[in-house]
Scaffold this active site. Structure first.
Site, PDB file in Angstrom:
ATOM      1  N   ILE A   1      -1.668   7.723   1.532  1.00  0.00           N
ATOM      2  CA  ILE A   1      -3.012   7.692   0.927  1.00  0.00           C
ATOM      3  C   ILE A   1      -3.411   6.255   0.625  1.00  0.00           C
ATOM      4  CG2 ILE A   1      -4.436   8.450  -1.018  1.00  0.00           C
ATOM      5  CD1 ILE A   1      -2.400  10.619  -1.583  1.00  0.00           C
TER       6      ILE A   1
ATOM      7  N   GLY B   1       2.298   7.445  -0.621  1.00  0.00           N
ATOM      8  CA  GLY B   1       2.662   7.556   0.805  1.00  0.00           C
ATOM      9  C   GLY B   1       1.543   7.027   1.679  1.00  0.00           C
TER      10      GLY B   1
ATOM     11  N   GLY C   1       6.933  11.223   3.355  1.00  0.00           N
ATOM     12  CA  GLY C   1       7.227  11.568   4.752  1.00  0.00           C
ATOM     13  C   GLY C   1       7.170  10.339   5.631  1.00  0.00           C
TER      14      GLY C   1
ATOM     15  N   GLU D   1       0.820  -1.220   0.000  1.00  0.00           N
ATOM     16  CA  GLU D   1       0.000   0.000   0.000  1.00  0.00           C
ATOM     17  C   GLU D   1       0.857   1.275   0.000  1.00  0.00           C
ATOM     18  OE1 GLU D   1      -3.706   0.391   0.087  1.00  0.00           O
ATOM     19  OE2 GLU D   1      -2.727   2.215  -0.594  1.00  0.00           O
TER      20      GLU D   1
ATOM     21  N   LYS E   1       5.454   4.547  -9.754  1.00  0.00           N
ATOM     22  CA  LYS E   1       4.133   4.536  -9.113  1.00  0.00           C
ATOM     23  C   LYS E   1       3.014   4.382 -10.138  1.00  0.00           C
ATOM     24  CE  LYS E   1       5.858   7.235  -5.212  1.00  0.00           C
ATOM     25  NZ  LYS E   1       6.136   8.600  -4.756  1.00  0.00           N
TER      26      LYS E   1
ATOM     27  N   VAL F   1       2.702   3.547  -3.285  1.00  0.00           N
ATOM     28  CA  VAL F   1       2.135   4.636  -4.095  1.00  0.00           C
ATOM     29  C   VAL F   1       1.361   5.583  -3.173  1.00  0.00           C
ATOM     30  CG1 VAL F   1       0.618   5.260  -6.018  1.00  0.00           C
ATOM     31  CG2 VAL F   1       1.840   3.067  -6.052  1.00  0.00           C
TER      32      VAL F   1
HETATM   33  N1  HSE Z   1      10.422  10.745  -2.858  1.00  0.00           N
HETATM   34  C1  HSE Z   1       9.050  10.323  -2.839  1.00  0.00           C
HETATM   35  C2  HSE Z   1       8.174  11.541  -3.075  1.00  0.00           C
HETATM   36  C3  HSE Z   1       8.740   9.680  -1.520  1.00  0.00           C
HETATM   37  O1  HSE Z   1       8.696  12.660  -3.010  1.00  0.00           O
HETATM   38  O2  HSE Z   1       6.988  11.396  -3.352  1.00  0.00           O
HETATM   39  C4  HSE Z   1       7.429   8.972  -1.471  1.00  0.00           C
HETATM   40  O3  HSE Z   1       7.346   7.916  -2.372  1.00  0.00           O
END
Ligand code: HSE
Length: 406
Positions: A131, A129, A298, A124, A200, A127
């Site tokens: 969400i 983070g 994050g 999960e 992603k 993609v």
């Molecule tokens: N480096 C990625 C971003 C981290 O900035 O979205 C999260 O996948």
């Protein structure tokens, strides 16, 4: 009690350990049993960490430990992470990961091992983070024929583009802030040049359309060519520049899939997805359109998604959740140059040349109007045309920027 191991004690791995400890009461309730971090594998030492006594260097200890039923892989990359994931699955352990690079490139193979060993491989957090998007696609939206998915999939580039709009600040300064805040990948090229978003959108396309899309063969444009002039001209047109990953079905059964900066209308929901936030729009034939919004990067948002997968894996220790896709044939993803778009162009060529190539166009900017602009600069939007047609029309013109309009 279910024991887990965490592989990689970096930003996400340490966030996972912290969230499991901090939310122990609700996690125990949600999983219907306690979850404990038994072992952490990392080649680095963390003497000051409260988790230091659990940290070891040798993965084979985890591999051989029958008490560890779930392994969290937060190492990243495709080398060590691939080896450990395969070995953990082969050892009959479920694996949970935030590693988009590995899932995008080797997901089909790893899910096949998980199927054979009757364990789960859950991702999960790979993609968006924190969400929820993988679970909605594979559970809540499965009554639909999904025909399109697109969105802002990279927090670092969205943070940079947002601050280019709000602060008119230089790119390099904003990138440093993104790294300090823990959003950017160790090598920011993956963020800035669009490779992270590419991984992603490949995972999303694999799941939405059922066949694998190879991230190494995807058309990918990053944001390093976006200038403050482009940001300003987009604003005049009522648009914002956002880096989108996009995949949709074509009528002939193939799909279009790519990553590129787009001008998107300020009236669209996605244009208000700012800073490190991500937004993903899914279109299904029964549902219509649906948007997912939240923290796309994050430590704690990503840990939130990883730990939710751990809880799901605990609840499915004896059963397999279906996740998977088929291998695709060459030609499944259409050549991007065949697909029509409207285009925004910024050029140093004169009005006569523009008129000869495009006829009457709506000019967004004239020379001398914008203080930072290069000499003799015009910007305008084109009618719909393929990338190939655009290349023919602009042969010999001095093109300074070229972005798609959504
Ligand atoms: N480096 C990625 C971003 C981290 O900035 O979205 C999260 O996948």
């Amino acid at each position: 009690m279910v024991n887990i191991a965490i592989l990689g004690f970096g930003t996400v791995g340490s966030g996972v350990a912290e969230v499991i400890q901090e939310n122990a009461v609700s996690i125990t309730h949600n999983a219907a049993q306690e979850i404990g971090v038994k072992t952490i594998v990392d080649i680095r030492g963390f003497p000051d960490s409260p988790f230091a006594p659990k940290i070891i260097r040798d993965f084979s200890v985890v591999e051989r430990d029958p008490d560890i039923q779930i392994v969290v892989e937060t190492i990243g990359g495709k080398t060590v992470a691939y080896d450990y994931t395969k070995r953990a699955l082969e050892a009959g352990k479920s694996v949970v990961t935030s590693n988009k690079e590995l899932v995008a490139s080797c997901g089909h193979e790893l899910l096949e091992i998980a199927r054979r060993k009757n364990v789960n491989y859950l991702f999960e957090a790979s993609v968006g983070g924190g969400i929820p998007i993988i679970r909605p696609i594979t559970q809540c939206l499965t009554a639909n024929e999904l025909d399109e998915i697109y969105g802002i999939l990279n927090g670092t580039t969205n943070y940079i583009l947002t601050r280019m709009i709000t602060d008119a600040a230089p790119f390099s300064e904003i990138l440093k802030d993104a790294q300090r805040l823990g959003y950017a990948e160790a090598d920011p090229t993956a963020d800035v040049e669009g490779y992270d978003a590419a991984r992603k959108i490949c995972i999303l396309a694999d799941l939405c359309f059922g066949k694998s899309v190879d991230p190494d063969r995807l058309w990918v444009e990053g944001i390093s060519g976006v200038t403050l002039e482009d940001v300003e001209y987009a604003r005049r047109l009522g648009y914002k520049i956002k880096l989108l990953g996009r995949a949709y079905r074509l009528q002939d059964g193939r799909i279009a899939a790519y990553v590129a900066p787009h001008l998107i209308s300020k009236t669209s929901l996605l244009s208000n997805v700012d800073g490190v936030m991500n937004g993903i729009v899914v279109h299904g034939n029964a549902l219509g359109e649906c948007m997912f919004y939240g923290a796309g990067a994050g430590k704690r948002p990503t840990a939130s998604a990883v730990v939710a997968d751990v809880i799901d894996a605990v609840k499915h220790l004896k059963t397999r959740k279906y996740l998977g896709w088929e291998e695709s044939q060459p030609g499944y993803v259409a050549d991007i140059h065949e697909i029509p778009f409207r285009w925004y162009l910024r050029t140093g060529s004169g009005l006569e040349t523009i008129g000869r190539a495009f006829g009457d166009v709506r000019l967004i900017s004239y020379p001398g109007e914008y203080p930072g602009a290069g000499p003799g600069e015009y910007a305008f939007a084109t009618p719909w045309m393929t990338g190939r047609e655009l290349a023919e029309k602009t042969a010999g013109m001095e093109i300074r920027s070229k972005f798609r309009i959504l």
